[in-house]
Structure formats: C-alpha cells, structure tokens
Design a protein around this motif. Structure first.
Motif, PDB file in Angstrom:
ATOM      1  N   GLU A  73      20.701  -0.171   3.075  1.00 35.66           N
ATOM      2  CA  GLU A  73      20.341   0.853   2.093  1.00 35.66           C
ATOM      3  C   GLU A  73      18.900   1.334   2.220  1.00 35.66           C
ATOM      4  N   ASP A  74      18.111   0.714   3.088  1.00 34.19           N
ATOM      5  CA  ASP A  74      16.761   1.205   3.372  1.00 34.19           C
ATOM      6  C   ASP A  74      16.782   2.326   4.410  1.00 34.19           C
ATOM      7  N   THR A  75      17.938   2.602   4.979  1.00 36.35           N
ATOM      8  CA  THR A  75      18.057   3.667   5.968  1.00 36.35           C
ATOM      9  C   THR A  75      17.697   5.009   5.356  1.00 36.35           C
ATOM     10  N   ALA A  76      16.743   5.696   5.976  1.00 31.96           N
ATOM     11  CA  ALA A  76      16.259   6.977   5.457  1.00 31.96           C
ATOM     12  C   ALA A  76      15.205   7.531   6.408  1.00 31.96           C
ATOM     13  N   VAL A  77      14.816   8.768   6.153  1.00 33.03           N
ATOM     14  CA  VAL A  77      13.606   9.307   6.774  1.00 33.03           C
ATOM     15  C   VAL A  77      12.447   8.942   5.852  1.00 33.03           C
ATOM     16  N   TYR A  78      11.423   8.327   6.406  1.00 35.38           N
ATOM     17  CA  TYR A  78      10.267   7.889   5.633  1.00 35.38           C
ATOM     18  C   TYR A  78       9.120   8.866   5.848  1.00 35.38           C
ATOM     19  N   TYR A  79       8.529   9.287   4.741  1.00 34.72           N
ATOM     20  CA  TYR A  79       7.450  10.259   4.765  1.00 34.72           C
ATOM     21  C   TYR A  79       6.159   9.652   4.211  1.00 34.72           C
ATOM     22  N   CYS A  80       5.076   9.944   4.886  1.00 33.09           N
ATOM     23  CA  CYS A  80       3.756   9.597   4.399  1.00 33.09           C
ATOM     24  C   CYS A  80       3.214  10.790   3.605  1.00 33.09           C
ATOM     25  N   ALA A  81       2.465  10.510   2.538  1.00 35.08           N
ATOM     26  CA  ALA A  81       1.924  11.577   1.707  1.00 35.08           C
ATOM     27  C   ALA A  81       0.514  11.233   1.247  1.00 35.08           C
ATOM     28  N   ALA A  82      -0.282  12.272   1.016  1.00 36.43           N
ATOM     29  CA  ALA A  82      -1.656  12.091   0.533  1.00 36.43           C
ATOM     30  C   ALA A  82      -1.887  12.971  -0.687  1.00 36.43           C
ATOM     31  N   GLY A  83      -2.440  12.373  -1.717  1.00 37.79           N
ATOM     32  CA  GLY A  83      -2.769  13.112  -2.928  1.00 37.79           C
ATOM     33  C   GLY A  83      -4.267  13.167  -3.113  1.00 37.79           C
ATOM     34  N   SER A  84      -4.812  14.350  -3.371  1.00 41.12           N
ATOM     35  CA  SER A  84      -6.260  14.519  -3.430  1.00 41.12           C
ATOM     36  C   SER A  84      -6.849  14.173  -4.789  1.00 41.12           C
ATOM     37  N   ARG A  85      -6.026  13.914  -5.772  1.00 38.78           N
ATOM     38  CA  ARG A  85      -6.546  13.585  -7.093  1.00 38.78           C
ATOM     39  C   ARG A  85      -5.554  12.668  -7.796  1.00 38.78           C
ATOM     40  N   TYR A  86      -6.085  11.733  -8.583  1.00 35.26           N
ATOM     41  CA  TYR A  86      -5.230  10.806  -9.310  1.00 35.26           C
ATOM     42  C   TYR A  86      -5.043  11.343 -10.719  1.00 35.26           C
ATOM     43  N   SER A  87      -3.786  11.663 -11.062  1.00 34.92           N
ATOM     44  CA  SER A  87      -3.502  12.261 -12.373  1.00 34.92           C
ATOM     45  C   SER A  87      -2.903  11.249 -13.335  1.00 34.92           C
ATOM     46  N   GLY A  88      -2.889   9.994 -12.942  1.00 33.43           N
ATOM     47  CA  GLY A  88      -2.343   8.952 -13.806  1.00 33.43           C
ATOM     48  C   GLY A  88      -1.045   8.356 -13.305  1.00 33.43           C
TER      49      GLY A  88
END
Length: 125
Positions: free
Chosen positions: A89-104
């Motif tokens: 069930e871990d089978t998937a396309v994995y994406y890395c992401a970056a957020g420039s601000r922490y909104s909580g």
C-alpha cells in the motif's frame, strides 16, 4: 524559484527499504518547510512527512509513523525519506515539496509552493 529533483525510487519487495532523495536548488531554504507527498493511481495526493529546514522539527502521517524517517543535509541542500518495512500500500509516485512560509500546518498540498517531478515507488507482495 526553487527547483526540486527527486531520486531513489524503484521496485522493492514487501518488508524492504528504499531511501528517496530530494535535491533543492535556487534559493536559500533556511526558512522553508520540506515535505514528501505521495499519489497512488486513482487516489488523491496525500501527505507523508515534513521537516522544518530550520530547527528540524518533523511531522509524519499516521500510516508511515515508525517506518519512515525524514531528514535533511544542510550542506547538500538535500532532504531524504528513509522508508523501511515497506508495504504494497506504499506503492505510489512520491513527490518532494518546498513551502516558503509556515502558516501553522504542513499537511496540505497548499502549504507548499514548489514541487518536484515525482519518483515511482513500487512495493511487491
């Protein structure tokens, strides 16, 4: 602009391990949130893990807690996702992401501004 390039995906048997890497370039990431998401066929993209670049606080989805570990290497501007005890069930396309601000929050796709192209992880039973 931030460019993200994932690597490390592949085919592994259930119970095995993989380590994904996300190399970031383009801007200083000291205030960024770095996250991993995944998307299986026919399903919505879901949060997997996140790390605050500054301070190193980590966050995990319940489904991967205790099996996956997110970490960062400041010198290499790279984020890792160590995946152990993998399940089909871990089978998937994995994406890395970056957020420039922490909104909580760090759990939603809209918390992030930049995305990598994705890397396929397939876990066979």
């Amino acid at each position: 602009q931030v460019q993200l390039v994932e690597s490390g995906g592949g085919l592994v048997q259930a119970g095995g391990s993989l380590r994904l890497s996300c190399a970031a370039s383009g801007r200083t990431l000291s205030s960024y949130i770095m996250g991993w998401f995944r998307q299986a066929p026919g399903k919505e993209r879901e949060f997997v893990a996140a790390i605050m670049w500054s301070g190193g606080s980590t966050y995990y989805a319940d489904s991967v807690k205790g099996r996956f570990t997110i970490s960062r290497d400041n010198a290499k501007n790279t984020v890792y996702l160590q995946m152990n005890s993998l399940k089909p069930e871990d089978t998937a396309v994995y994406y890395c992401a970056a957020g420039s601000r922490y909104s909580g929050t760090v759990y939603h796709a809209w918390d992030y501004d930049y995305w990598g192209q994705g890397t396929q992880v397939t876990v066979s039973s």
